[in-house]
Design a protein around this motif. Sequence first.
Motif, short mmCIF file in Angstrom:
data_model
loop_
_atom_site.label_atom_id
_atom_site.label_comp_id
_atom_site.label_asym_id
_atom_site.label_seq_id
_atom_site.Cartn_x
_atom_site.Cartn_y
_atom_site.Cartn_z
N PRO A 12 0.81 -1.22 0.00
CA PRO A 12 0.00 0.00 0.00
C PRO A 12 0.85 1.27 0.00
N PHE A 13 2.02 1.23 0.68
CA PHE A 13 2.86 2.40 0.74
C PHE A 13 3.51 2.70 -0.61
N ARG A 14 3.78 1.64 -1.39
CA ARG A 14 4.36 1.86 -2.70
C ARG A 14 3.38 2.51 -3.66
N ARG A 15 2.07 2.32 -3.36
CA ARG A 15 1.05 2.90 -4.23
C ARG A 15 0.78 4.36 -3.90
N ILE A 16 1.28 4.85 -2.76
CA ILE A 16 1.06 6.24 -2.39
C ILE A 16 1.88 7.15 -3.31
N ASP A 17 1.23 8.15 -3.85
CA ASP A 17 1.90 9.06 -4.76
C ASP A 17 3.01 9.80 -4.03
N LYS A 18 4.20 9.84 -4.64
CA LYS A 18 5.35 10.48 -4.00
C LYS A 18 5.14 11.97 -3.81
N ALA A 19 4.53 12.62 -4.79
CA ALA A 19 4.30 14.05 -4.67
C ALA A 19 3.31 14.36 -3.55
N VAL A 20 2.22 13.61 -3.50
CA VAL A 20 1.22 13.81 -2.44
C VAL A 20 1.84 13.53 -1.07
N LEU A 21 2.64 12.48 -0.99
CA LEU A 21 3.31 12.15 0.26
C LEU A 21 4.25 13.27 0.68
N GLY A 22 4.98 13.84 -0.29
CA GLY A 22 5.88 14.94 0.02
C GLY A 22 5.14 16.17 0.48
N ILE A 23 4.01 16.49 -0.17
CA ILE A 23 3.20 17.64 0.23
C ILE A 23 2.69 17.48 1.66
N ALA A 24 2.15 16.30 1.95
CA ALA A 24 1.63 16.04 3.29
C ALA A 24 2.74 16.10 4.33
N LEU A 27 3.89 19.82 4.90
CA LEU A 27 2.88 20.55 5.65
C LEU A 27 2.85 20.13 7.11
N ALA A 28 2.96 18.82 7.36
CA ALA A 28 2.96 18.34 8.74
C ALA A 28 4.18 18.85 9.50
N ALA A 29 5.33 18.87 8.82
CA ALA A 29 6.55 19.35 9.47
C ALA A 29 6.45 20.85 9.78
N ILE A 30 5.91 21.62 8.83
CA ILE A 30 5.77 23.07 9.07
C ILE A 30 4.80 23.32 10.22
N ALA A 31 3.66 22.61 10.21
CA ALA A 31 2.66 22.79 11.26
C ALA A 31 3.21 22.42 12.63
N ALA A 32 4.10 21.41 12.68
CA ALA A 32 4.68 21.01 13.95
C ALA A 32 5.58 22.10 14.52
N SER A 34 5.40 25.60 13.33
CA SER A 34 4.66 26.85 13.41
C SER A 34 3.37 26.73 12.59
N VAL A 35 2.25 26.75 13.25
CA VAL A 35 0.96 26.67 12.55
C VAL A 35 0.74 27.91 11.67
N PRO A 36 1.04 29.13 12.16
CA PRO A 36 0.87 30.30 11.28
C PRO A 36 1.69 30.19 10.00
N GLN A 37 2.92 29.65 10.10
CA GLN A 37 3.74 29.50 8.90
C GLN A 37 3.13 28.48 7.96
N ALA A 38 2.52 27.43 8.51
CA ALA A 38 1.86 26.43 7.67
C ALA A 38 0.72 27.08 6.89
N VAL A 39 -0.03 27.95 7.56
CA VAL A 39 -1.12 28.66 6.88
C VAL A 39 -0.56 29.58 5.79
#
Length: 342
Positions: A12-24, A27-32, A34-39
């Motif tokens: 299932p992990f191999r089927r995850i799109d690399k670009a989508v995984l990178g975006i997520a 975003l998760a790293a930025i939010a962790a 600074s939430v304002p910076q994520a926004v």
Amino acid sequence: MSVTTIQQVSAPFRRIDKAVLGIAGILAAIAAVSVPQAVDSVYFTLESLLGIAPFLLVAVGVAAYTDAAGVDRMIAQAFQGRAVLPMVALAALFGAMSPFCSCGVIPIIGALLAMGMPLPAVMAFWLASPVMDPEMFILTAGGIGTGFAVAKTFAAVGVGLFGGLAMMSLLRLGMFDNPLKGQVSCCGTSSVKGDKPVQWAFWRDEERRGRFGRTVWSNTLFLAKWLTLAFLLESVMLAYLPPEMVGQWVGGDSLFAIPLASVVGAPAYLNGYAAIPTTAALMELGMAPGAAMSFMLAGAVTSIPAAIAVYALVRRPVFFAYLAFGFIGALVSGVGYQVFTG
């Protein structure tokens, strides 16, 4: 755990799109942190996508039309046996005058390659386009000086010519056939496919209509997700790696200033417009003119956000050739400008 079990768990992990995984992940790293910076990063990405949307839609539409109508086959055949050198020169000149950034030029490149445009000419346009355009020339002349703006324009054309001519030589090695990745449907593995004649009014044929729709959808999705990742990463670099900080690393006028400026400028994103006041200030503080030139060229052509978008579009040999041409072109231009002004 057996090999079969590991494969079943990881499937299932191999089927995850690399670009989508990178975006997520970004975003998760930025939010962790600074939430304002994520926004802010989300808003920056959306604004960038809206700004590039007209170019993306036109490029995707043209590529899909040529594919569905069979025009790409005709164009590819027209280029066979033609002199590529004049096309490289024209592409470099046009690239220096076009208003595309290093990420914004990606959809145009995909369309040109899909239509069968020779890779050397495309490479010349590709390298020259992010470096200079009419608006940037005016702002550079006002912020740094007319002489620097003129030199940067010549450098843009020179880097494009160098990349195009170098690619002409490397094509003999056979590593650059089918430069586009096969996952992009409009950019299939060959521009010459099938024996069907050109049908300009392709919408009269049900099969061609379906091909057009599938091509538009798949390429819009493909380019949108990778450009989203590139712009998102750009927002992070602008927030946490400001041009002022990067500029301090390449200040001074030592012998190693120009190579260091090329090395630092290549991965570090430096928006062409934001770079103008920063570079002007650094030059007033003693930064060598050649180092400033190399820094601006390398940052415009081979920054990490641009590299991500390029890597998603083309095969590895073309990708590494693009990076090498951009880096060498920035280095040589910086040395040449330093000698000229020295």
